[in-house]
Design an enzyme around this catalytic site. Structure first.
Site, PDB file in Angstrom:
ATOM      1  N   HIS A  96       0.739  -1.028  -0.052  1.00  0.00           N
ATOM      2  CA  HIS A  96       0.148   0.142   0.009  1.00  0.00           C
ATOM      3  C   HIS A  96       0.943   1.067  -0.141  1.00  0.00           C
ATOM      4  O   HIS A  96       1.874   1.427   0.472  1.00  0.00           O
ATOM      5  CB  HIS A  96      -1.108  -0.078   1.180  1.00  0.00           C
ATOM      6  N   GLU A 144      -3.704   1.862  -8.290  1.00  0.00           N
ATOM      7  CA  GLU A 144      -4.094   3.196  -7.650  1.00  0.00           C
ATOM      8  C   GLU A 144      -3.110   4.309  -7.915  1.00  0.00           C
ATOM      9  O   GLU A 144      -2.256   4.262  -7.117  1.00  0.00           O
ATOM     10  CB  GLU A 144      -4.637   3.174  -6.180  1.00  0.00           C
TER      11      GLU A 144
END
Length: 241
Positions: A96, A144
């Site tokens: 992440h 993302e």
């Protein structure tokens, strides 16, 4: 055996927007929403609440926000993969943007997760990074652009189509989620109707005026988009007969 997850699913990132008893309350709400719309919900739960949430919900798929790759023994303050699984997590987030990893560590984490039959939910920033991670064969990739996370602005469809195609060309079995910047049910609908296998939100839920209602709206939008997409495909098929 690894946890099975049906697409399209919806993913919730708790992060540190809520904590303690509120995590369990919200997780139970998500469990009811999952049943209400018959949509699988994956929820990234803080380490401290993994066992409590896992033991008090029935449908949601609990995953850990991170884990290290050590083995039982020394390593105080490291996150042991076996302990994550024992607490009830069915998978783990990898790379992440708030906990980035070099590629070698991503590979080690995926390998350790596979040993324990934990799902791997890998995040990527650029298309190049998504392709590199796809070659390591995680179960899910969430591409993302970092600047969009928490911004309320979603990826444009050209990026979505390009990155999905790039991942699927390397490994068709990888599930591709599109979630950066999601803050409304309409955005959820648009991504799923466009063919995304999953979407999700964190700040879009917890910074809204009513997080419970927003979750309902978003998961309802997954169900509606999926149903509408199936109808559109059936109509196209009938028109070609």
């Amino acid at each position: 055996m690894k946890q099975k997850i049906r697409t399209p699913y919806f993913e919730i990132g708790i992060k540190n927007y809520i904590y303690g008893d509120e995590v369990l309350r919200f997780a139970k709400h998500a469990d009811r929403i999952s049943e209400k719309y018959d949509i699988d919900i994956m929820i990234i739960v803080p380490y401290t609440e993994i066992r409590t949430v896992s033991e008090n919900t029935n449908r949601i798929i609990v995953i850990a926000p991170y884990m290290d790759t050590l083995r039982p023994g020394r390593g105080i303050a490291d996150v042991l993969p076996e302990a994550v699984k024992a607490a009830g997590a069915k998978g783990v987030v990898v790379n992440h943007c708030e906990r980035p990893m070099p590629l070698a560590q991503i590979k080690r984490t995926i390998d350790r997760a596979n040993e324990l039959e934990l799902l791997t939910f890998a995040c990527a920033d650029t298309i190049a990074e998504a392709k590199a991670i796809a070659n390591l064969h995680p179960d899910i990739i969430n591409p993302e652009p970092t600047e969009l996370i928490g911004s309320g602005t979603v990826s444009d469809m050209a990026y979505v189509e390009q990155v999905t195609r790039a991942i699927k060309e390397i490994s068709p079995d990888i599930i591709v989620e599109q979630a950066a910047g999601i803050s409304t049910g309409q955005q959820v609908y648009d991504f799923i109707f466009a063919g995304a296998e999953a979407t999700g939100a964190a700040s879009g839920i917890f910074l809204s005026n009513d997080s419970d209602s927003m979750l309902d709206e978003m998961v309802r939008s997954v169900r509606k988009a999926h149903n509408d997409l199936q109808k559109a495909k059936e109509q196209m098929h009938e028109n070609h007969i």
